[in-house]
Design an enzyme around this catalytic site. Structure first.
Site, PDB file in Angstrom:
ATOM      1  N   CYS A  97       8.183   6.377   3.393  1.00  0.00           N
ATOM      2  CA  CYS A  97       8.664   5.161   4.047  1.00  0.00           C
ATOM      3  C   CYS A  97       9.445   4.256   3.118  1.00  0.00           C
ATOM      4  CB  CYS A  97       7.471   4.388   4.590  1.00  0.00           C
ATOM      5  SG  CYS A  97       6.311   5.454   5.376  1.00  0.00           S
TER       6      CYS A  97
HETATM    7  N1  SAJ Z   1       3.957   0.924  -5.160  1.00  0.00           N
HETATM    8  C1  SAJ Z   1       4.218   0.271  -6.369  1.00  0.00           C
HETATM    9  N2  SAJ Z   1       3.769  -1.008  -6.530  1.00  0.00           N
HETATM   10  C2  SAJ Z   1       3.072  -1.657  -5.545  1.00  0.00           C
HETATM   11  C3  SAJ Z   1       2.822  -0.976  -4.326  1.00  0.00           C
HETATM   12  C4  SAJ Z   1       3.278   0.304  -4.153  1.00  0.00           C
HETATM   13  O1  SAJ Z   1       4.837   0.838  -7.271  1.00  0.00           O
HETATM   14  O2  SAJ Z   1       2.673  -2.806  -5.758  1.00  0.00           O
HETATM   15  C5  SAJ Z   1       4.450   2.284  -4.961  1.00  0.00           C
HETATM   16  C6  SAJ Z   1       3.335   3.266  -4.673  1.00  0.00           C
HETATM   17  O3  SAJ Z   1       2.826   3.807  -5.873  1.00  0.00           O
HETATM   18  C7  SAJ Z   1       4.053   4.326  -3.833  1.00  0.00           C
HETATM   19  C8  SAJ Z   1       5.112   3.523  -3.084  1.00  0.00           C
HETATM   20  O4  SAJ Z   1       5.275   2.300  -3.817  1.00  0.00           O
HETATM   21  O5  SAJ Z   1       4.684   5.266  -4.652  1.00  0.00           O
HETATM   22  C9  SAJ Z   1       4.743   3.225  -1.621  1.00  0.00           C
HETATM   23  O6  SAJ Z   1       3.503   2.616  -1.654  1.00  0.00           O
HETATM   24  P1  SAJ Z   1       2.833   1.957  -0.308  1.00  0.00           P
HETATM   25  O7  SAJ Z   1       1.580   1.275  -0.746  1.00  0.00           O
HETATM   26  O8  SAJ Z   1       3.823   1.160   0.427  1.00  0.00           O
HETATM   27  O9  SAJ Z   1       2.347   3.217   0.497  1.00  0.00           O
HETATM   28  P2  SAJ Z   1       2.896   4.085   1.708  1.00  0.00           P
HETATM   29  O10 SAJ Z   1       4.362   4.258   1.637  1.00  0.00           O
HETATM   30  O11 SAJ Z   1       2.029   5.284   1.774  1.00  0.00           O
HETATM   31  O12 SAJ Z   1       2.518   3.280   3.025  1.00  0.00           O
HETATM   32  C10 SAJ Z   1       3.283   2.259   3.440  1.00  0.00           C
HETATM   33  C11 SAJ Z   1       2.300   1.278   4.055  1.00  0.00           C
HETATM   34  N3  SAJ Z   1       1.584   0.629   2.950  1.00  0.00           N
HETATM   35  C12 SAJ Z   1       1.009  -0.575   2.993  1.00  0.00           C
HETATM   36  O13 SAJ Z   1       1.221  -1.368   3.892  1.00  0.00           O
HETATM   37  C13 SAJ Z   1       0.049  -0.922   1.898  1.00  0.00           C
HETATM   38  C14 SAJ Z   1       3.102   0.452   4.925  1.00  0.00           C
HETATM   39  O14 SAJ Z   1       4.149  -0.120   4.201  1.00  0.00           O
HETATM   40  C15 SAJ Z   1       3.585   1.266   6.079  1.00  0.00           C
HETATM   41  O15 SAJ Z   1       2.637   1.167   7.115  1.00  0.00           O
HETATM   42  C16 SAJ Z   1       3.800   2.707   5.733  1.00  0.00           C
HETATM   43  O16 SAJ Z   1       4.220   2.761   4.392  1.00  0.00           O
HETATM   44  C17 SAJ Z   1       4.844   3.235   6.689  1.00  0.00           C
HETATM   45  O17 SAJ Z   1       4.528   4.199   7.357  1.00  0.00           O
HETATM   46  O18 SAJ Z   1       5.895   2.619   6.799  1.00  0.00           O
END
Ligand code: SAJ
Length: 434
Positions: A271
């Site tokens: 995403c």
């Molecule tokens: N990441 C960072 N720093 C942060 C948070 C995340 O580097 O502070 C990185 C993570 O390691 C990962 C990427 O970003 O590689 C994405 O992380 P994510 O926590 O956004 O996880 P996803 O993509 O599995 O899930 C997200 C959902 N996450 C949260 O809301 C916490 C949300 O944005 C959506 O519901 C989902 O994508 C989607 O389906 O769109």
């Protein structure tokens, strides 16, 4: 409309879920657990067979829940698109990836819409869940579905309701995450809201699909931009000899007006690295350049490269060259405690390290093998020998099962990209953003 509403209320409505992936399969289970007879559609026969055998391939769906739905005769999977005409409500949860040039790839949405237009029948409700740019439901799906000769909004109902799955989340699920729904006309919104009320405690109707589409892509842009902000801050902090981890911990004490994000080796998943480009691309049709989105993507995509440069500097300070160094990468998944490598920055990191001449191994308890341009690698055991023989151990994914104290004790040199060693005092530990 009344007929469909009644069938939703008494749960006799047949619910079809198109696309049995990390969004579709949990949604299919949720509707079956709510008492609906669900038919899951997928083009992959292997997935259909696994579902019908009660074998889950989605971490968030345990076999037990799948088997129970099957035992209650409330779930079945098929590849036969013609059975779409048996459905009363159809939720489309297909991928919306990017092309190699990072343009939206709506081929799955278009294909499913074309299939559905062959079998669409009067009174059906169709909902798109796949994350996409504002306008997709009305401008792309609706004309294709109307090839059936039926008129959207009156002969059939059409809405957008974004998936809000946080893969691997222990706290949030379909039931307790508010569901946004936006229909092409009031009746479509009302029916979509009634349908999702069967599986979600809170349903938020909005005025049109465009608002619902924009809401979802904005949620992901919000994350991408804020992650990029801390990734940029990490680079500045390192230059200024300030710990970004200490700064974020201190900022997190603010009880209002702040939300912590953390630097990392890059941004993975299905995403956050992709969805913002859907909005950036659509905005250009309106002569609008979404500079925040483009800049955030640029910073996040640069992080694996920046991380490699920091590892080179760290080895150099020890009188070692990355070229020829033995490097052990801990974690291949795109985020902690998951077995998913989609767009994983750890894979990009490994590839870049190999290109610099390092001999790279990895360990990931969730992922036994990875495929890279230079060939595949298998996860090696996390033994004292493997840790101590590496010139540098890189923490790429902060799986909870790792014992950071033991790793830092047994390794010659640790480069931590996730800030999980900040309470350790060993002198052989270096961190991103410090
Ligand atoms: N990441 C960072 N720093 C942060 C948070 C995340 O580097 O502070 C990185 C993570 O390691 C990962 C990427 O970003 O590689 C994405 O992380 P994510 O926590 O956004 O996880 P996803 O993509 O599995 O899930 C997200 C959902 N996450 C949260 O809301 C916490 C949300 O944005 C959506 O519901 C989902 O994508 C989607 O389906 O769109």
């Amino acid at each position: 409309m009344l007929k469909l509403a009644d069938k939703i209320r008494d749960k006799t409505a047949r619910v079809g879920i198109v696309g049995l992936g990390y969004v579709g399969l949990p949604l299919a289970i949720a509707f079956s657990e709510s008492g609906f007879r669900v038919l899951g559609f997928d083009t992959q026969q292997k997935r259909v067979d696994l579902v019908n055998q009660g074998k889950s391939y989605i971490a968030d769906v345990p076999d037990t829940r799948l088997s129970l739905a099957l035992a209650n005769n409330l779930l079945e999977a098929t590849t036969k698109q013609s059975r779409l005409n048996e459905m009363d409500a159809i939720c489309i949860c297909v991928p919306t990836p990017l092309t190699r040039t990072k343009d939206p790839d709506l081929s799955y949405v278009i294909h499913e819409s074309e299939e559905l237009s062959k079998y669409l029948k009067h009174g059906q409700l169709v909902v798109l869940e796949s994350t996409t740019y504002p306008g997709t439901t009305r401008e792309v799906m609706l004309p294709i579905l109307e090839r059936s000769g039926l008129k959207g909004g009156s002969d059939f109902y059409l809405a957008f309701s974004p998936e809000r799955v946080d893969p691997g989340s222990k706290n949030y699920n379909i039931k307790n995450t508010p569901k946004i729904v936006g229909g092409i006309a009031p009746e479509s919104t009302e029916l979509a809201a009634l349908l999702y009320h069967q599986v979600a405690e809170v349903v938020i109707p909005v005025s049109c699909p465009e608002v619902a589409e924009m809401t979802k892509v904005f949620e992901n842009v919000f994350r991408s931009v804020n992650i990029a902000l801390v990734n940029e801050l990490a680079q500045l902090c390192q230059r200024m000899n300030i710990s970004v981890w200490e700064v974020i911990a201190a900022a997190s004490t603010k009880p209002f007006g702040y939300m912590p994000f953390y630097p990392g080796p890059g941004v993975g998943g299905h995403c956050i690295p992709l969805d913002p480009y859907y909005l950036a691309n659509k905005a250009r049709e309106y002569d609008f350049h979404t500079r925040f989105i483009e800049l955030a993507a640029e910073i996040n995509e640069h992080m694996p490269y920046y991380t490699v440069s920091r590892i080179m500097e760290t080895l150099n300070a020890q009188g070692k060259s990355l070229n020829g160094a033995n490097v052990l990468v801990l974690g291949a998944a795109y985020k902690k405690d998951m077995a998913d490598t989609r767009e994983s920055p750890a894979l990009k990191l490994i590839q870049l390290l190999q290109e610099k001449g390092a001999k790279v191994n990895y360990n990931d308890p969730f992922i036994a093998k990875i495929e890279l341009p230079q060939g595949g690698l298998s996860s090696i055991a996390l033994t004292e020998g493997n840790l101590s023989s590496a010139d540098c151990v890189i923490i790429a994914t902060d799986h909870s099962c790792y014992n950071w104290e033991q790793i830092a004790t047994q390794a010659k040199l640790v480069f931590d990209t996730r800030g999980v060693t900040r309470d350790l005092k060993q002198k052989n530990i270096f961190r991103l953003g410090e």
